[in-house]
Design a protein around this motif. Structure first.
Motif, PDB file in Angstrom:
ATOM      1  N   UNK A 250       0.817  -1.219   0.000  1.00 27.84           N
ATOM      2  CA  UNK A 250       0.000   0.000   0.000  1.00 27.84           C
ATOM      3  C   UNK A 250       0.848   1.266   0.000  1.00 27.84           C
TER       4      UNK A 250
ATOM      5  N   UNK B 269      -4.539   9.137  -1.962  1.00 26.81           N
ATOM      6  CA  UNK B 269      -5.452   8.009  -1.752  1.00 26.81           C
ATOM      7  C   UNK B 269      -4.647   6.727  -1.583  1.00 26.81           C
ATOM      8  N   UNK B 270      -5.064   5.881  -0.640  1.00 25.69           N
ATOM      9  CA  UNK B 270      -4.330   4.619  -0.488  1.00 25.69           C
ATOM     10  C   UNK B 270      -4.695   3.668  -1.628  1.00 25.69           C
ATOM     11  N   UNK B 271      -3.695   3.092  -2.240  1.00 26.65           N
ATOM     12  CA  UNK B 271      -3.885   2.148  -3.352  1.00 26.65           C
ATOM     13  C   UNK B 271      -2.869   1.020  -3.198  1.00 26.65           C
ATOM     14  N   UNK B 272      -3.081  -0.033  -3.981  1.00 25.30           N
ATOM     15  CA  UNK B 272      -2.144  -1.153  -3.987  1.00 25.30           C
ATOM     16  C   UNK B 272      -1.147  -0.956  -5.124  1.00 25.30           C
TER      17      UNK B 272
ATOM     18  N   UNK C 117      -1.548   2.860   4.761  1.00 25.80           N
ATOM     19  CA  UNK C 117      -2.983   2.604   4.711  1.00 25.80           C
ATOM     20  C   UNK C 117      -3.714   3.415   5.780  1.00 25.80           C
TER      21      UNK C 117
ATOM     22  N   UNK D  89      -9.893   9.505   4.649  1.00 27.42           N
ATOM     23  CA  UNK D  89     -11.236   9.070   4.235  1.00 27.42           C
ATOM     24  C   UNK D  89     -12.230   9.326   5.369  1.00 27.42           C
TER      25      UNK D  89
END
Ligand SMILES: Cc1cc2nc3c(=O)[nH]c(=O)nc-3n(C[C@H](O)[C@H](O)[C@H](O)COP(=O)(O)OP(=O)(O)OC[C@H]3O[C@@H](n4cnc5c(N)ncnc54)[C@H](O)[C@@H]3O)c2cc1C
Ligand code: FES
Ligand code: FES
Lengths: 328, 170
Positions: free
Chosen positions: B46, B52-55, B107, B114
């Motif tokens: 992450x 924004x948290x993403x993979x 994360x 969020x």
């Protein structure tokens, strides 16, 4: 992964601007496609990134909502209009995958994600009719805990993995498509195919056709709606059985009922028989169980998934009971 | 176009198949982000992409062109002082082997953002506006995309709660 080219489209026109004979594939958030390409389940020689197309959620004239295909799953779930008017859709989205994946995943990609059947993924080790037409299916007679009990065929019993689509199916959602020559609209119920003898065809999408968005009609019953997902762990797992339902009770009888199931069929499953059994009836636990039985009369287990039949029955009854509240 | 990682620009790999994770680890010397499953199932990779948290294992590096990536290397202050969330992980034994920790911390930072803008989670009772209460249950659900094989989850939740509470008091 075989080599491929990449370009970004910032408008529908740009997305559809490929040469007619090209084999370009659309890339949304990539959470499914990148994995499938890496594991060589799918191949592509050219990707068009459509995740940066305009991503708006707009009111429609009939009081519903239009959602662009590039809207992220997170944004759709968090939209207060969805939360207030279609809570089952927010709940379905929020029960899917993880926050990171929902931040990446688009509506278009979620609609077109492929099954999570382990045999489908196992390129070196398993036969799969969905991957290679006519190759055979190693799931049937294999490990079938996650497989379909409704709508499967001798060729394929893989389930559709989406949560979002189960709620959309219950809401009579319409998919908007554009292949550059023709714009079409298809109800979600006509968009997905059952496997039959051609499990490698999953939808009515034509080659090179873009999903531009979805249209969710207004639905008074959906104000009183929910989504329940039963799974092997309480978060970040695909559904064993899930139920999306909306109910409006008027003068002591069910005036509108919407019911769809996930985790049990090759496509998001509209429970039309159960709906027919409930329409106009007084809500009661008995009516809910009878409706579930009507829907599940055709259910067929493969062995490992036999538990899904009673699990679906009790989950349907529980969710309908919750929505009926004091009326039942 | 370039990819900005923790404020420094890097070239976009010529081979578009390279994932953001491989670009960070193999080509940029940023080995903080970890490779666990390489298929979206663990959260070890992450990072924050435009906040924004993403993979990063399922993101093609080329998809990050022109955007800002923040990895665990960009979390602590430049002088090397730990970020308060990193300190909270130490205070609460929020790790054992540490393999999942960079992903957990990135994360959690994305998750708090969020939360601040009012996004609901699967366990939030009120979907239509109104902020969810910051609770153990909410954090567990919102952090479920980050697995910890050492089972440090209780410490992780406690660390995030401490950090969030301190922030709320500011
Ligand atoms: C570990 C893990 C757990 C998951 N758990 C769940 C879960 O519990 N519930 C759930 O519902 N889902 C789950 N998912 C699946 C996830 O929801 C999907 O991967 C995601 O929704 C796909 O969206 P995307 O934008 O990333 O699609 P992509 O991977 O980019 O694309 C998927 C497909 O859609 C096509 N496509 C994309 N956009 C368009 C368009 N506009 N027009 C035409 N075709 C298009 C692509 O060509 C490709 O074939 C999980 C995924 C992972 C990796
Ligand atoms: S390495 Fe990316 S999710 Fe596991
Ligand atoms: S600390 Fe070892 S995996 Fe989490």
């Amino acid at each position: 992964m075989t080599p491929f080219s990449y370009r970004v489209a910032t408008s529908t026109t740009e997305a559809l601007a490929a040469a007619p004979d090209s084999s370009e594939r659309f890339l949304g958030g990539g959470t499914n496609l990148v994995d499938l390409l890496r594991q060589n389940v799918e191949q592509a020689d050219a990707l068009v990134d459509v995740s940066r197309l305009p991503a708006s959620i707009d009111e429609t004239e009939d009081g519903g909502l239009w959602v662009g295909a590039a809207v992220r799953n997170t944004a759709l779930a968090a939209d207060p209009r969805i939360g207030a008017r279609y809570p089952m859709l927010s709940r379905a989205l929020l029960s899917g995958a993880s926050a990171q994946i929902r931040n990446m995943a688009t509506v278009g990609g979620n609609l077109l994600q492929r099954t999570r059947c382990a045999y489908f993924y196992d390129v070196p080790g398993a036969r799969c009719n969905k991957r290679v037409s006519g190759a055979g299916c190693d799931a049937i007679g294999g490990f079938t805990r996650y497989h379909a009990i409704l709508g499967a065929s001798e060729q394929c019993a893989a389930t559709h993995p989406s949560d979002m689509c189960v709620a959309l199916m219950a809401l009579d959602t319409v998919v908007h498509l554009d292949d550059g020559n023709e714009k079409r609209r298809l109800p979600l119920s006509e968009f997905y195919r059952l496997p039959g003898n051609t499990p490698h065809f999953e939808t009515e999408l034509r080659t090179g056709e873009l999903v531009t968005g979805i249209q969710i009609p207004s639905c008074r019953a959906a104000v009183n709606s929910t989504y329940r997902k039963v799974r092997d762990r309480s978060s970040y797992a695909f559904a064993l059985v899930s139920v999306a339902a909306a109910m409006r009770v008027e003068n002591g009888v069910i005036a509108d009922i919407r019911l769809a199931l996930g985790g049990v069929a090759p496509r998001p499953w509209r429970a039309a028989k159960a709906e027919a059994a409930l329409a106009g009836r007084a809500p009661s636990q008995e009516a809910f169980r009878n409706a579930a039985d009507a829907e599940l009369a055709d259910a067929r287990a493969l062995g490992g998934n036999a538990f899904k039949i009673p699990l679906a029955r009790s989950t349907i009854a529980a969710v309908l009971g919750e929505l009926a509240g004091d009326a039942a | 176009m370039r990819i900005t990682v923790n404020g420094t620009d890097y070239p976009v790999p010529d081979d578009v198949r390279v994932s953001l994770l491989d670009m960070l680890r193999e080509r940029s010397g940023l080995t903080g982000s970890k490779l666990g499953c390489n298929q979206g199932a663990c959260g070890a990779c992450t990072v924050l992409l435009d906040g924004e948290r993403v993979l990063s294992c399922l993101t093609l590096a080329v998809q990050a062109a022109g955007r800002e990536v923040r990895t665990i290397e960009g979390v602590a202050a430049a002088e090397g002082e730990l970020h308060p969330l990193q300190q909270a992980f130490i205070d609460h034994d929020g790790f054992q082997c540490g393999y999942c920790t960079p992903g957990q911390i990135c994360s959690a930072l994305g998750m708090l953002e969020e939360f601040r803008r009012g996004d609901p989670s699967h366990v939030t009772a009120d979907l239509a506006g109104g902020q969810a209460r910051f609770s153990h249950e909410e954090i567990r659900e919102r952090m479920s995309g980050n697995l910890c094989r050492c089972g440090a989850h209780n410490g992780i939740v406690a660390a995030i709660l401490q950090f969030a509470d301190a922030g709320a008091g500011e």
